[in-house]
Design a protein around this motif. Sequence first.
Motif, PDB file in Angstrom:
ATOM      1  N   THR A  41       0.844  -1.192   0.000  1.00  0.00           N
ATOM      2  CA  THR A  41       0.000   0.000   0.000  1.00  0.00           C
ATOM      3  C   THR A  41       0.885   1.250   0.000  1.00  0.00           C
ATOM      4  O   THR A  41       2.114   1.157  -0.006  1.00  0.00           O
ATOM      5  CB  THR A  41      -0.913   0.032   1.247  1.00  0.00           C
ATOM      6  N   GLY A 181      -7.160  -8.150   7.685  1.00  0.00           N
ATOM      7  CA  GLY A 181      -7.912  -7.439   6.652  1.00  0.00           C
ATOM      8  C   GLY A 181      -9.131  -6.738   7.213  1.00  0.00           C
ATOM      9  O   GLY A 181      -9.413  -5.580   6.866  1.00  0.00           O
ATOM     10  N   ASP A 185      -9.883  -2.594   7.642  1.00  0.00           N
ATOM     11  CA  ASP A 185     -11.130  -1.939   7.216  1.00  0.00           C
ATOM     12  C   ASP A 185     -11.453  -0.747   8.117  1.00  0.00           C
ATOM     13  O   ASP A 185     -12.057   0.234   7.677  1.00  0.00           O
ATOM     14  CB  ASP A 185     -12.312  -2.923   7.258  1.00  0.00           C
ATOM     15  N   GLU A 190      -7.383  -1.026   2.129  1.00  0.00           N
ATOM     16  CA  GLU A 190      -7.663  -2.292   1.451  1.00  0.00           C
ATOM     17  C   GLU A 190      -6.340  -2.970   1.120  1.00  0.00           C
ATOM     18  O   GLU A 190      -5.527  -2.439   0.365  1.00  0.00           O
ATOM     19  CB  GLU A 190      -8.444  -2.042   0.162  1.00  0.00           C
ATOM     20  N   GLY A 192      -6.340  -6.417   0.297  1.00  0.00           N
ATOM     21  CA  GLY A 192      -6.636  -7.617  -0.477  1.00  0.00           C
ATOM     22  C   GLY A 192      -6.488  -8.897   0.302  1.00  0.00           C
ATOM     23  O   GLY A 192      -6.157  -9.941  -0.265  1.00  0.00           O
ATOM     24  N   ARG A 196     -14.543 -11.809   1.496  1.00  0.00           N
ATOM     25  CA  ARG A 196     -15.688 -11.122   2.093  1.00  0.00           C
ATOM     26  C   ARG A 196     -16.977 -11.932   1.974  1.00  0.00           C
ATOM     27  O   ARG A 196     -17.208 -12.644   1.005  1.00  0.00           O
ATOM     28  CB  ARG A 196     -15.853  -9.735   1.472  1.00  0.00           C
TER      29      ARG A 196
END
Length: 206
Positions: A41, A181, A185, A190, A192, A196
């Motif tokens: 990121t 993950g 949130d 995000e 990956g 979900r």
Amino acid sequence: MNEASSLESASPRRPLRLIIGISGASGAIYGIRLLQLLRGTDIQSHLIISPTARVTIAHETSFKVSEVEAMADTVHSHADLGAACSSGSFHTLGMVVAPCSVKTLAEIATGVTSNLLSRSADVVLKERRRLVLMLRETPLHLGHIRNMAAATEAGAILYPPVPAFYARPASLDEMVDHSLGRMLDLFGIEAGAIRRWEGTPKARRG
């Protein structure tokens, strides 16, 4: 272009920073894997490892502490109370303590900070930024629960890394990734790492 737009475009963009604290509770892999996920990121990671966490990393994982530190953009000494992240003027998205020991929880809940990890968490709270504590302890006695309540009242989010079995994890790595993950949130990041929930097959057909 009007003057306001000109000033906005000329102003430097604040770096996106996230403080990662690894305390001495079992579950060092949560902090390590979090550092790995953030490398994909645009978030700058600022790492603080407690002395006990160094022992836990050696016992629970195959990583050397130097290898873990190399995953972070910046490493701060646990004893350095003069580090940048000890000040509210150092802008961050907030902080994650992964894992969070009950000792670290107690320091954060009471505001009695004796090291950079708990001091940084205290700063995040006073600046009204997001603090997520991945508490690793069970069973809990009343003192733990009261400290959890006090930390929550101060603005922290208690996030014990409880596995989500609806994702049908096939490995420990998948369980760790899903917890991280979902935790990310909370920061709008995000990575990956999540399978979900999309509803039951019947609901999806509808």
